[in-house]
Design an enzyme around this catalytic site. Structure first.
Site, PDB file in Angstrom:
ATOM      1  NE  ARG A 104      -2.279   0.911   3.753  1.00 50.74           N
ATOM      2  CZ  ARG A 104      -2.987   1.408   4.746  1.00 50.74           C
ATOM      3  NH1 ARG A 104      -4.302   1.435   4.685  1.00 50.74           N
ATOM      4  NH2 ARG A 104      -2.420   1.888   5.815  1.00 50.74           N
ATOM      5  CB  THR A 108      -1.876   7.288  -2.986  1.00 54.43           C
ATOM      6  OG1 THR A 108      -1.319   5.971  -3.074  1.00 54.43           O
ATOM      7  CG2 THR A 108      -0.950   8.263  -3.686  1.00 54.43           C
ATOM      8  CG  ASP A 200       3.103  -1.844   9.158  1.00 60.60           C
ATOM      9  OD1 ASP A 200       3.267  -3.053   8.877  1.00 60.60           O
ATOM     10  OD2 ASP A 200       3.146  -0.937   8.309  1.00 60.60           O
ATOM     11  CG  ASP A 203       6.783  -2.396   9.625  1.00 60.20           C
ATOM     12  OD1 ASP A 203       7.354  -2.987   8.687  1.00 60.20           O
ATOM     13  OD2 ASP A 203       6.512  -1.183   9.599  1.00 60.20           O
TER      14      ASP A 203
HETATM   15  C1  PRP Z   1      -1.096  -4.049   5.029  1.00 58.77           C
HETATM   16  C2  PRP Z   1      -1.992  -5.230   5.327  1.00 58.77           C
HETATM   17  C3  PRP Z   1      -2.940  -5.252   4.170  1.00 58.77           C
HETATM   18  C4  PRP Z   1      -3.081  -3.794   3.844  1.00 58.77           C
HETATM   19  C5  PRP Z   1      -4.396  -3.301   4.362  1.00 58.77           C
HETATM   20  O1  PRP Z   1      -0.129  -4.387   4.083  1.00 58.77           O
HETATM   21  O2  PRP Z   1      -1.286  -6.421   5.508  1.00 58.77           O
HETATM   22  O3  PRP Z   1      -2.460  -5.977   3.051  1.00 58.77           O
HETATM   23  O4  PRP Z   1      -2.014  -3.092   4.508  1.00 58.77           O
HETATM   24  O5  PRP Z   1      -4.632  -2.008   3.959  1.00 58.77           O
HETATM   25  P1  PRP Z   1      -5.806  -1.619   2.927  1.00 58.77           P
HETATM   26  O6  PRP Z   1      -7.020  -2.404   3.346  1.00 58.77           O
HETATM   27  O7  PRP Z   1      -5.968  -0.146   3.156  1.00 58.77           O
HETATM   28  O8  PRP Z   1      -5.336  -1.943   1.557  1.00 58.77           O
HETATM   29  P2  PRP Z   1       1.026  -3.368   3.625  1.00 58.77           P
HETATM   30  O9  PRP Z   1       0.622  -2.643   2.391  1.00 58.77           O
HETATM   31  O10 PRP Z   1       1.442  -2.551   4.814  1.00 58.77           O
HETATM   32  O11 PRP Z   1       2.184  -4.339   3.171  1.00 58.77           O
HETATM   33  P3  PRP Z   1       3.012  -5.446   3.981  1.00 58.77           P
HETATM   34  O12 PRP Z   1       2.056  -6.571   4.279  1.00 58.77           O
HETATM   35  O13 PRP Z   1       4.049  -5.817   2.987  1.00 58.77           O
HETATM   36  O14 PRP Z   1       3.574  -4.834   5.228  1.00 58.77           O
HETATM   37  N1  URA Z   2      -2.068  -2.059   7.468  1.00 65.12           N
HETATM   38  C1  URA Z   2      -1.592  -2.393   8.685  1.00 65.12           C
HETATM   39  O1  URA Z   2      -0.649  -3.184   8.803  1.00 65.12           O
HETATM   40  N2  URA Z   2      -2.180  -1.841   9.753  1.00 65.12           N
HETATM   41  C2  URA Z   2      -3.214  -0.995   9.667  1.00 65.12           C
HETATM   42  O2  URA Z   2      -3.729  -0.532  10.708  1.00 65.12           O
HETATM   43  C3  URA Z   2      -3.695  -0.665   8.375  1.00 65.12           C
HETATM   44  C4  URA Z   2      -3.105  -1.218   7.300  1.00 65.12           C
END
Ligand code: PRP
Ligand code: URA
Length: 209
Positions: A104, A108, A200, A203
């Site tokens: 994400r 944006t 997150d 993370d």
């Molecule tokens: C996080 C989470 C989802 C997304 C949710 O992933 O694991 O995939 O955000 O957000 P949304 O519903 O607004 O799309 P992230 O993009 O942080 O990537 P990661 O899993 O690689 O940390």
């Molecule tokens: N992705 C995450 O990992 N945490 C949130 O709260 C939203 C999106």
């Protein structure tokens, strides 16, 4: 409209509280996220169809039950979805695993697809898409688009924490997909993070940032 179900089993709620806690470190977060995924899938698979099968025990021949219907696959949305895969495989060890890579954009909040690798027969499988967080819903919607484009037609979305905004968005775009969550939280903040959430998820699972 797809169903939205909060699985509020006491063990799920207890374990979710552990991973919400900001003092919980990577090792425990990882362990407990998988345990929650396992419990959730146990609950969700209550409706799997069964068929009769004849089996010979050492004592007699009996007609008993075995799983019928489509084979299963688990589809983690990378990266954080990986944190739920082992839990699902504890219960369904023969499931195939397909990966959808999404990140994400932090400004944006729009998702970007960077990797898709699916079992060849996803059109014949029931899919469990797993991702700890359903925030705006953008990542889940794009992942479901990617699966449908490759022929998938039967899927459920399994998340640990959902925001109302994300549930609504997925239900509108993909009304055929049921959503299961361990909790429905209050809202998103201005940066698209779930409040109270757990921070997150990627993370916290991988010890990054
Ligand atoms: C996080 C989470 C989802 C997304 C949710 O992933 O694991 O995939 O955000 O957000 P949304 O519903 O607004 O799309 P992230 O993009 O942080 O990537 P990661 O899993 O690689 O940390
Ligand atoms: N992705 C995450 O990992 N945490 C949130 O709260 C939203 C999106």
């Amino acid at each position: 409209m797809g169903k939205f179900t909060v699985l509020n089993h006491p063990l799920i709620q207890h374990k979710l509280t552990i991973i919400r806690n900001k003092e919980t470190g990577t090792r425990v977060f990882r362990e407990v996220a998988n345990e929650i995924a396992e419990l959730m899938v146990y609950e969700i698979t209550r409706d799997l169809p069964l068929k009769d099968v004849e089996v010979q025990t050492p004592m007699a021949t009996v007609t008993e039950k075995t799983l019928a219907g489509k084979k299963l696959a688990v589809i983690p949305i990378l990266r954080a979805g990986l944190g739920m895969v082992d839990g699902v495989l504890e219960l369904i060890p023969a499931a195939k695993v397909g990966h959808v890579g999404m990140y994400r954009d932090e400004k944006t909040l729009k998702p970007h697809e960077y990797f898709v690798k699916m079992p060849a027969d996803i059109d014949q499988r029931d899919l469990f898409i797993v991702d700890p967080m359903l925030a705006t819903g953008g990542s889940a919607i794009m992942a479901i688009d990617a699966l449908k484009k490759r022929g998938a037609s039967s899927m459920r979305l399994v998340v640990l924490v959902a925001a109302p905004e994300g549930v609504k968005a997925v239900q509108e775009k993909h009304p055929d997909v049921d959503i299961y969550a361990a909790a429905l939280d209050e809202r998103l903040n201005e940066n698209g993070y779930i409040i109270p959430g757990l921070g997150d998820a990627g993370d916290r699972l991988f010890g990054t940032k």
